[in-house]
Design a protein around this motif. Structure first.
Motif, short mmCIF file in Angstrom:
data_model
loop_
_atom_site.label_atom_id
_atom_site.label_comp_id
_atom_site.label_asym_id
_atom_site.label_seq_id
_atom_site.Cartn_x
_atom_site.Cartn_y
_atom_site.Cartn_z
N ARG A 112 -10.97 -0.13 5.02
CA ARG A 112 -10.48 0.37 3.74
C ARG A 112 -11.62 0.44 2.72
NH1 ARG A 112 -6.00 -1.57 6.18
NH2 ARG A 112 -4.06 -0.39 5.81
N ARG B 180 -5.64 -2.25 -1.35
CA ARG B 180 -4.45 -1.47 -1.02
C ARG B 180 -3.80 -0.88 -2.26
NH1 ARG B 180 -4.96 -4.57 3.61
NH2 ARG B 180 -3.89 -3.80 5.47
N GLU C 115 0.82 -1.21 0.00
CA GLU C 115 0.00 0.00 0.00
C GLU C 115 0.86 1.26 0.00
OE1 GLU C 115 -4.07 1.02 2.28
OE2 GLU C 115 -2.37 0.62 3.60
#
Length: 265
Positions: free
Chosen positions: A146, A116, A92
């Protein structure tokens, strides 16, 4: 090309292609994560200016390799999952644009790896999901928040609660996926986009990634505090020292700004 048992990496013309190859399910276990860590070492030490993440086979990944989990005590489990988390976070935080090309099923840890990436391009028949609740656990590698960062809290919670298989077009509608393309065009589209951004101002791309990370942690106020510290060093880069005078010269001459040839430094 470096090919390991579950992961390979190839860099050509400034684009690194990182491949998961444990078909048919591409399940993510200790060997794959160890090899992913080594592949990230190679990318970080090399000259890649963009990365494409893809997988072999019909499906991107069905998630974690749960088969050994019953034999892990809590101490070993924590050690493994901390390593998984750290390695995924390394991907990421690469200081170059990253593009995930997702086909087929993308579940669990596979989805947590894909989100990511800076940009996800998905095949039209791709489907995404969190199967964790079906075995009584949570998204262990940070998937739910996320997804929430991209799609909002309510939608992320719904998908986690239901473990439903979400079609690519719906993931695009909620901003998790950037673009949906025909399955046959997936790799070509992802590779073409990677080459496009690899030819751009690499240091500025890294600065944008850093600012978005700051915003994700601390919001707009934190990003405002950091922006000049992140942005002003770009004016000392070779790319910017060439690009700005060229743009100014074109402006004064009344000409369109020419396309810049960036070197990534």
């Amino acid at each position: 090309m470096t090919r390991m048992s579950h992961v390979s990496v190839t860099t050509q013309d400034g684009v690194a292609v990182l491949v998961l190859h444990r078909p048919p399910q591409n399940r993510i276990g200790t060997t794959m994560v160890d090899e992913l860590d080594r592949a990230l070492d190679e990318i970080a030490a090399g000259d890649a200016r963009a990365v494409v993440l893809r997988a072999e086979g019909a499906d991107f990944s069905l998630g974690g390799d749960i088969e050994p989990w019953p034999d892990w005590d809590r101490r070993l489990m924590r050690s493994h999952f901390e390593h998984f988390l750290q390695t995924f976070n390394r991907f990421e935080r690469l200081p170059v644009p990253t593009i995930a090309a997702v086909q087929g099923l993308c579940f669990g840890g596979g989805l947590e790896l894909a989100v990511r990436a800076d940009v996800i391009i998905a095949g039209r028949t791709a489907r995404f999901g969190h199967p964790e609740q079906s075995i009584g656990i949570v998204t262990l590698l940070g998937g739910i928040y996320r997804i929430a960062e991209r799609a909002g809290r309510s939608r992320a919670m719904r998908w986690a609660l239901t473990s439903e298989q979400v079609e690519a077009v719906e993931m695009e509608r909620f901003g998790v996926v950037d673009r949906v393309v025909d399955d046959a065009d997936l790799l070509d589209e992802a590779t073409a986009f990677a080459h496009r951004v690899a030819a751009g101002p690499t240091l500025a791309h890294a600065a944008h990634k850093a600012l978005l990370r700051t915003w994700a942690v601390g919001g707009v106020a934190a990003a405002d505090e950091a922006i000049l510290d992140v942005a002003l060093p770009l004016f000392d880069s070779a790319d910017t020292r060439t690009a700005i005078p060229t743009a100014v010269e074109a402006l004064r001459a009344g000409r369109p700004r020419p396309a810049m040839s960036f070197e990534g430094r």
